[in-house]
Design an enzyme around this catalytic site. Structure first.
Site, PDB file in Angstrom:
ATOM      1  N   GLU A 454       0.847  -1.202   0.053  1.00  0.00           N
ATOM      2  CA  GLU A 454      -0.142  -0.114  -0.112  1.00  0.00           C
ATOM      3  C   GLU A 454       0.785   1.236   0.007  1.00  0.00           C
ATOM      4  O   GLU A 454       1.674   1.369   0.851  1.00  0.00           O
ATOM      5  CB  GLU A 454      -0.906  -0.001   1.346  1.00  0.00           C
ATOM      6  CG  GLU A 454      -1.546   1.630   1.125  1.00  0.00           C
ATOM      7  CD  GLU A 454      -2.876   1.516   2.331  1.00  0.00           C
ATOM      8  OE1 GLU A 454      -3.017   0.430   3.046  1.00  0.00           O
ATOM      9  OE2 GLU A 454      -3.529   2.395   2.386  1.00  0.00           O
ATOM     10  N   ASN A 509      -4.140   5.333  -2.256  1.00  0.00           N
ATOM     11  CA  ASN A 509      -5.457   5.453  -1.672  1.00  0.00           C
ATOM     12  C   ASN A 509      -5.729   6.775  -2.405  1.00  0.00           C
ATOM     13  O   ASN A 509      -5.133   7.973  -2.940  1.00  0.00           O
ATOM     14  CB  ASN A 509      -4.830   6.280  -0.191  1.00  0.00           C
ATOM     15  CG  ASN A 509      -4.780   5.208   0.487  1.00  0.00           C
ATOM     16  OD1 ASN A 509      -5.694   4.287   1.035  1.00  0.00           O
ATOM     17  ND2 ASN A 509      -3.472   4.840   1.003  1.00  0.00           N
ATOM     18  N   GLU A 541      -7.729   2.435  -3.502  1.00  0.00           N
ATOM     19  CA  GLU A 541      -8.391   2.304  -2.239  1.00  0.00           C
ATOM     20  C   GLU A 541      -9.067   3.331  -2.122  1.00  0.00           C
ATOM     21  O   GLU A 541      -8.889   4.809  -2.254  1.00  0.00           O
ATOM     22  CB  GLU A 541      -7.550   2.062  -1.089  1.00  0.00           C
ATOM     23  CG  GLU A 541      -6.660   1.028  -1.006  1.00  0.00           C
ATOM     24  CD  GLU A 541      -5.888   0.679   0.031  1.00  0.00           C
ATOM     25  OE1 GLU A 541      -6.117   1.428   1.140  1.00  0.00           O
ATOM     26  OE2 GLU A 541      -4.971  -0.199   0.091  1.00  0.00           O
ATOM     27  N   ASP A 571     -11.900   0.867   1.594  1.00  0.00           N
ATOM     28  CA  ASP A 571     -11.077   0.789   2.672  1.00  0.00           C
ATOM     29  C   ASP A 571     -11.755   1.051   3.710  1.00  0.00           C
ATOM     30  O   ASP A 571     -12.861   1.539   3.773  1.00  0.00           O
ATOM     31  CB  ASP A 571     -10.115   2.123   2.278  1.00  0.00           C
ATOM     32  CG  ASP A 571      -8.774   2.019   3.017  1.00  0.00           C
ATOM     33  OD1 ASP A 571      -8.490   1.214   3.824  1.00  0.00           O
ATOM     34  OD2 ASP A 571      -8.141   2.954   2.966  1.00  0.00           O
ATOM     35  N   GLU A 628      -6.558  -5.327   7.927  1.00  0.00           N
ATOM     36  CA  GLU A 628      -5.504  -4.216   8.419  1.00  0.00           C
ATOM     37  C   GLU A 628      -5.081  -4.241   9.841  1.00  0.00           C
ATOM     38  O   GLU A 628      -5.867  -4.460  10.603  1.00  0.00           O
ATOM     39  CB  GLU A 628      -5.931  -2.872   8.110  1.00  0.00           C
ATOM     40  CG  GLU A 628      -6.164  -2.629   6.623  1.00  0.00           C
ATOM     41  CD  GLU A 628      -6.575  -1.132   6.407  1.00  0.00           C
ATOM     42  OE1 GLU A 628      -5.834  -0.408   5.623  1.00  0.00           O
ATOM     43  OE2 GLU A 628      -7.856  -0.671   6.939  1.00  0.00           O
TER      44      GLU A 628
END
Ligand code: C2E
Ligand code: CA
Ligand code: CA
Length: 674
Positions: A454, A509, A541, A571, A628
């Site tokens: 990520e 993101n 995300e 997310d 996560e």
């Protein structure tokens, strides 16, 4: 043959004339305002009429005292004048007493009946006296009758029927009587009085007509004024009311804040004791937009109406609620509350708004966040500052304490200043130089193989140092720099990803703005295409809150990215609205379970069942699932048992620089090869 219709027309005409004539003498029973005005005028004029009648009659009786018998000069006028005096006193006494229209009407009708009776009696008395005196005395009779009747008619001006009757009863017999005396002087006097009579009737009719019109126009004016007042009251009410919820609207709220601020100076003493006098509360429903998106606007409206009803139920004198727009409500408090008391109020409010919303077959659960700001010291010179502080407290609640109240404090004040500094620094930042990207591995269990990374934003500012992404991304979103920030970060992330093996993907993101318009999304797509990284190795995300502002545009943007071959991950799943319908309506490939469920998963059975149900949901919908925030082996053991296979967290690797990520990947490849 023709005589019958002619006859009928004549009868009709005669009947109309009689009706018109009768109307001249009638009291207007259908017009209450005219009746009251007539009665009011008469109550001052009729005593005057009796006064004229009595004094003139006494004078006439005196001039005949020796020539006429006592019953004509003492008893008859005495009885008549006695009656007149009684009536005079009565009219004077009732002058200022408030009565209803029916009583006024009764008075007018009685006057209408009394006038001809008195007219006949006094006239008969006058004619009778004529016989007794000498020429002077006879002249006095004529003078008495003429002057008295004119005086009385003037006093009766406002009761047309009575005035006309009196004129007819006195003047016509007068004219006949004195014409027949054969005396030229009296005959001329009769002719004279007749002429005056005609003129007087004309004046009387015109005066009465004007009087009635005046009353009528006063009534109309008053009605119009009342109607204007009513309309302006109604306009004021509507202009200050929110039609959906029935609560006062933003305009009313701001006006209320201003008026409270204006009166605040009287509360200095209260502030000196460390208590508060004016509190602004901003209430915002959490993820309300998602209700609209998932169930339609009419359902959203019903929820808002229900919120309005609940708030109206608890608005009492010191508490004022309003709908400020959308799903934001305002609260104004003028009460001296301690911080604890205010928090308790806020919690009660949140609990009230958390009660399930029963909408027919549908039951919705929502939370609301509340931001309070209180005026601590000095007069409230800038209500807008209090508003900003409440807004900041609300923002803080939204970020850190959803579904709870937050009171603006010194800590928030310094945070607000820091945000201001960040915003300024960001505005002048050299993004390409100052921004960098850190990469955190996402691994597969049980092999621990790295599936991808990520990409996480990092910003190092020369004065502010390392600014956490949660802070500067939020700042960039507010100040419109986010599109540039995302572009720079995406380019940097993809440049690193190009160095990785073909099966390692990068997860980026996206912010709400990046998918908030077709143009912004197109720029993201262009960067993807220009990067040289195959789109199937790229994942975007997005959070549920990124979809809040405009669901349709956002999901269209995601579809566009998906067409390129990019995968889409939802997310922080579980923290927001997390509606199933919502998940199904988006072109998703993956769900990332929020780390808040992981942190206490070892001891929290609820957290475990939430994770389990999300894992099951993903399996049913054929979605990938990453959890996560895995920080230790115990957590990983439980997550594994619950069915999680893909994980991210400090246990497997902290966010690291691009070179470190490359090194990690090559080490893994070497181990596998060995
Ligand atoms: P996120 O997308 O949920 O990112 C994961 C965050 O969790 C990262 O924080 C990461 O360092 C942290 N994290 C990872 N593993 C663990 C763990 O085991 N325990 C704990 N306590 N934390 C862990 P970071 O880097 O501070 O990012 C915070 C948030 O900032 C991100 O949350 C994301 O919402 C936002 N963000 C970061 N980079 C970007 C970006 O490039 N663009 C946008 N739009 N937002 C970004
Ligand atoms: Ca993320
Ligand atoms: Ca996350």
């Amino acid at each position: 043959m023709t005589s019958r219709p002619v006859h009928r027309a004549w009868t009709l005409r005669c009947r109309r004339a009689v009706e018109r004539c009768a109307r001249l003498f009638a009291v207007p029973a259908e017009n209450p305002e005219l009746i009251r005005s007539q009665s009011a005028a008469l109550s001052t004029q009729i005593p005057l009429l009796y006064f004229i009648l009595v004094t003139n009659s006494v004078a006439l009786a005196l001039t005949h005292l020796h020539s006429a018998p006592a019953w004509m000069t003492v008893w008859t006028p005495g009885a008549l004048c006695g009656f007149c005096i009684v009536r005079l006193v009565w009219w004077r006494r009732i002058r200022h007493i408030e009565v209803d229209t029916a009583t006024h009407l009764r008075r007018l009708r009685l006057t209408l009946r009394l006038v001809p009776v008195l007219g006949v009696l006094f006239t008969a008395w006058g004619f009778n006296l004529y016989r007794y005196g000498d020429a002077y005395a006879q002249a006095h009779v004529a003078f008495y009758m003429a002057i008295t009747v004119i005086g009385c008619i003037f006093c009766l001006m406002h009761l047309r029927g009575a005035a006309l009757m009196l004129a007819a009863i006195v003047i016509l017999p007068f004219a006949v009587f004195f014409s027949l005396t054969g005396n030229l002087v009296f005959m001329l006097m009769a002719a004279n009085l007749l002429l005056v009579w005609v003129a007087m009737i004309f004046v009387l009719l015109v005066h009465y007509r004007d009087f009635a019109r005046l009353v009528e126009s006063t009534v109309t004016l008053r009605l119009r004024q009342a109607e204007t007042q009513r309309l302006s009251d109604e306009n004021f009410r509507l202009a200050n009311l929110d039609s959906l919820t029935g609560l006062p609207n933003r305009r009313a709220f701001l006006a209320h804040v201003d008026s409270m601020a204006a009166h605040a100076s009287g509360h200095h003493a209260a502030r000196a004791r460390g208590t508060r006098s004016i509190v602004i509360g901003l209430i915002d429903l959490d993820d309300f937009k998602l209700v609209n998106d998932a169930y339609g606007h009419s359902t959203g409206d019903r929820v808002l109406a229900e919120v309005g009803r609940r708030l109206l139920d608890i608005s009492t004198n010191p508490v004022f609620f309003a709908r400020l727009g959308g799903d934001e409500f305002g609260m104004l408090l003028r009460e001296n509350l301690s911080t604890d008391e205010l928090m308790a109020r806020g919690r009660a409010l949140c609990r009230l708004l958390q009660q399930p919303y029963e909408l027919g077959e549908l039951t919705l659960r929502l939370t609301a966040s509340v931001g309070f700001a209180a005026s601590p010291d000095g007069p409230l010179e800038r209500p807008e500052l209090l508003f900003e502080q409440a807004d900041h407290a609300l923002y803080y609640a939204k970020q850190n304490a959803r579904g709870e109240p937050v009171i603006f404090s010194h800590a928030h004040e310094s945070e607000r200043r820091r945000m201001g500094l960040i915003e300024q620094a960001l505005a002048h930042a050299d993004l390409v130089r100052e921004l960098s990207v850190a990469f955190q591995p996402i691994v597969e269990l049980p092999s621990h193989r790295i599936l991808g990374f990520e990409a996480l934003a990092r910003w190092t500012h020369e004065r502010l140092g390392q600014v956490p992404p949660a802070e500067f991304i939020a700042c960039a979103e507010r100040s419109n720099r986010i599109l540039q920030v995302s572009e720079v970060l995406l380019k940097k992330a993809l440049a690193e990803a190009r160095r990785w093996p073909d099966d390692t993907w990068v997860s980026f993101n996206l912010s709400a703005r990046d998918i908030g318009s077709p143009e912004a999304t197109q720029r993201i797509a262009d960067i993807v295409l220009a990067s040289g990284v195959p789109p199937h190795r790229i994942e975007m995300e997005i959070t549920e809150t990124a979809l809040v502002s405009d669901f349709d545009v956002a999901s269209e943007s995601l579809r566009l990215l998906k067409e390129l071959g990019v995968r889409i991950a939802l997310d922080d799943f579980g923290t927001g609205f997390s509606s199933l319908t919502y998940v199904q309506r988006l072109p998703l490939d993956k769900i990332k379970i929020d780390r808040s469920f992981v942190s206490d998963i070892v001891h929290n059975a609820t957290g475990q069942s939430v994770v389990k149900s999300i894992v099951d949901l993903c399996r049913n919908l054929d979605l990938d699932c990453v959890v996560e925030g895995a920080e230790d082996e115990e957590q990983v053991g439980i997550l594994h048992e619950l069915g999680c296979r893909k994980m991210q967290g400090y246990l497997f690797g902290r966010p690291m620089a691009g070179d470190a990520a490359c090194a990690l990947l090559s080490r893994e490849t070497t181990i596998q090869a060995a």
